[in-house]
Write a protein that holds these residues in place. Sequence first.
Motif, PDB file in Angstrom:
ATOM      1  N   ILE A  42       6.003   7.657   0.161  1.00  0.00           N
ATOM      2  CA  ILE A  42       6.434   8.684   1.107  1.00  0.00           C
ATOM      3  C   ILE A  42       7.944   8.841   0.974  1.00  0.00           C
ATOM      4  CG2 ILE A  42       6.582   9.401   3.518  1.00  0.00           C
ATOM      5  CD1 ILE A  42       4.129   7.729   4.115  1.00  0.00           C
ATOM      6  N   ASP A  83      -6.049   9.005   3.261  1.00  0.00           N
ATOM      7  CA  ASP A  83      -6.283   9.078   1.813  1.00  0.00           C
ATOM      8  C   ASP A  83      -6.498   7.707   1.189  1.00  0.00           C
ATOM      9  OD1 ASP A  83      -5.869  11.752   2.194  1.00  0.00           O
ATOM     10  OD2 ASP A  83      -3.876  11.808   1.286  1.00  0.00           O
ATOM     11  N   LEU A  84      -5.828   6.679   1.721  1.00  0.00           N
ATOM     12  CA  LEU A  84      -5.959   5.337   1.150  1.00  0.00           C
ATOM     13  C   LEU A  84      -7.066   4.512   1.801  1.00  0.00           C
ATOM     14  CD1 LEU A  84      -2.224   4.257   0.665  1.00  0.00           C
ATOM     15  CD2 LEU A  84      -3.753   5.380  -0.954  1.00  0.00           C
ATOM     16  N   TYR A 129       3.948  11.792  -1.043  1.00  0.00           N
ATOM     17  CA  TYR A 129       4.072  12.548   0.202  1.00  0.00           C
ATOM     18  C   TYR A 129       5.544  12.787   0.495  1.00  0.00           C
ATOM     19  CZ  TYR A 129      -0.642  10.603   0.645  1.00  0.00           C
ATOM     20  OH  TYR A 129      -1.947  10.229   0.403  1.00  0.00           O
ATOM     21  N   ARG A 136       1.371  16.225   1.921  1.00  0.00           N
ATOM     22  CA  ARG A 136       0.832  15.928   0.594  1.00  0.00           C
ATOM     23  C   ARG A 136       1.457  16.877  -0.428  1.00  0.00           C
ATOM     24  NH1 ARG A 136      -3.607  15.890   4.045  1.00  0.00           N
ATOM     25  NH2 ARG A 136      -4.723  13.892   4.211  1.00  0.00           N
ATOM     26  N   ARG A 171      -0.963  10.998  -4.209  1.00  0.00           N
ATOM     27  CA  ARG A 171      -0.414   9.863  -3.455  1.00  0.00           C
ATOM     28  C   ARG A 171       1.116   9.901  -3.335  1.00  0.00           C
ATOM     29  NH1 ARG A 171      -0.977   5.818  -6.379  1.00  0.00           N
ATOM     30  NH2 ARG A 171      -1.905   6.814  -8.206  1.00  0.00           N
ATOM     31  N   CYS A 203      -1.515   9.352   4.634  1.00  0.00           N
ATOM     32  CA  CYS A 203      -1.615   8.150   3.796  1.00  0.00           C
ATOM     33  C   CYS A 203      -2.785   7.278   4.247  1.00  0.00           C
ATOM     34  CB  CYS A 203      -0.318   7.348   3.883  1.00  0.00           C
ATOM     35  SG  CYS A 203       0.764   7.576   2.481  1.00  0.00           S
ATOM     36  N   ALA A 251       1.373   4.648   9.178  1.00  0.00           N
ATOM     37  CA  ALA A 251       0.620   4.011   8.097  1.00  0.00           C
ATOM     38  C   ALA A 251       0.355   2.543   8.402  1.00  0.00           C
ATOM     39  CB  ALA A 251       1.388   4.156   6.782  1.00  0.00           C
ATOM     40  N   ALA A 299       0.979   4.262  -2.772  1.00  0.00           N
ATOM     41  CA  ALA A 299       1.424   5.597  -2.382  1.00  0.00           C
ATOM     42  C   ALA A 299       2.905   5.544  -2.046  1.00  0.00           C
ATOM     43  CB  ALA A 299       0.624   6.112  -1.189  1.00  0.00           C
ATOM     44  N   ASP A 339       0.837  -1.201   0.000  1.00  0.00           N
ATOM     45  CA  ASP A 339       0.000   0.000   0.000  1.00  0.00           C
ATOM     46  C   ASP A 339       0.872   1.252   0.000  1.00  0.00           C
ATOM     47  OD1 ASP A 339      -2.588  -1.279   0.166  1.00  0.00           O
ATOM     48  OD2 ASP A 339      -2.078  -1.802   2.233  1.00  0.00           O
ATOM     49  N   VAL A 340       1.924   1.225   0.827  1.00  0.00           N
ATOM     50  CA  VAL A 340       2.768   2.412   1.006  1.00  0.00           C
ATOM     51  C   VAL A 340       4.237   2.005   0.951  1.00  0.00           C
ATOM     52  CG1 VAL A 340       3.336   4.378   2.487  1.00  0.00           C
ATOM     53  CG2 VAL A 340       1.013   3.446   2.501  1.00  0.00           C
TER      54      VAL A 340
END
Length: 473
Positions: free
Chosen positions: A106, A328-329, A300, A293, A298, A325, A22, A104, A5-6
Amino acid sequence: MPDFDVLVLGGGPAGVNAALAASAAGLKVALFDENTAAGGQVYRAPIDASGPPAGGRQASDTLRRELAQSAVTTYFNHVVWAVTADYRVDAAGPAGPMHCTGRALIVATGTTERVVPFEGWTTPGVIGLAAATILLKSQGILPGRSTLVAGCGPLLAAVAAKTLEGGGNVEAIADMAGLGDWGRTLPAMVSRPDLMREGFHWWREIRRAGVPILSRHTIVKVEPACDGLLATLAPCDAAGRPVAGTRRSVVADCITVGHGLTPSTEITRLLRAEHRYSRQAGGWVVVADQDGRTSRPRLYVAGDGAGIAGAAAASHHGTLAGLACAIDLGGTGTTQFRSRVPAARQLHVKAARFGRSMAQLMALRPGHVDSIGPQTIVCRCEDVTRAEIDTACDAGAHDVNQLKAWTRCGMGPCQGRTCADVAAELLAARVHGGLREPAGCFSARTPLRPITVEALTGDFSYDDIPIPKAAPL
């Protein structure tokens, strides 16, 4: 190819706290870092961790323990060399090349130290203040038996005090800032009494050792001497220009020098996020909201990539980016995570007040580059001198990428991380009346870090290459 996911790039306090926030929301998170353990520059793990926690050790050990106990997948000893627009990350690690994707991304890649060139700055034995802190904190090694500490910012006191603590000699501290500059930081210091006490302890030990402290002085020349290195120091004005006055000579085994920090924005520039130039924030920074953001969906930024504000602020900014995150996700317990945002913002604002005050002491002074001599190397990877940069500007180079094409400045292994800020300052002064925005910044390209072909291909021989049978005649 693992899917997450991240993806978090950077294992310092910003990256780790972003990953933890996250992950706590039920998102599948991966964290990449070039080092063997989390911590970044400030919380760098020592090689010998058997001793009792001291200084920042307790905070750094807590950070690493929380990460180890979390569900975050970590890729340490991995060099990220490419990031694509669909958030695919390519890296090379101990097991060879690997890649993964994320919904996403970061970016928490911290900073690069700035050293404004002077005659002899590439002489062996001249190192950055950040390099000195790595030797002292992580390796437990003195930069030299005797050391000259020069430049600006709080690292001057940190390096000098740690050198004395390790049994070394500090010949002098040459600080470009004046007492008035430090005085203006006092209101912000009051907000962080813990760091204020630590700073006063450093200066007390420095005074007790009888180390000469030269305010409003800058280093102008280094040359080899029979006993080590001979450095020439000169008084300077508030803009960083050497002025008339008594020159001082200092002999030392090692000269540590640093003129502040610049945000590491290679990845956000590669992904074409919006950036702006801020001298006080360290240079080119990512345009982002208070939760990290950026202008790109997506994507960061966490920590000093959005402006130099220090490790404490980076920790809270990382938490904010991780929460953003999660929101938003659509992580689990979104309402709960939204409720954490106001408190995290308050903590970040308080910590950033102190960090940004220190960043002002390290900001590139508008006249500092004026003293760079014509034959002084600016780009040490490609041996590009000040004279070559001036010639290119006079011939019509109007931005740093044109300058790069004409001189190779910024084309070496560091891809401009060492020379970009200074080269752009020289061009801006000569072509744009000192305005930095029109001078631009180097385009980011892959590979983001130097990487060997072997790291991408692994071990193989010609016997491993399949050769088809010859076609029948």
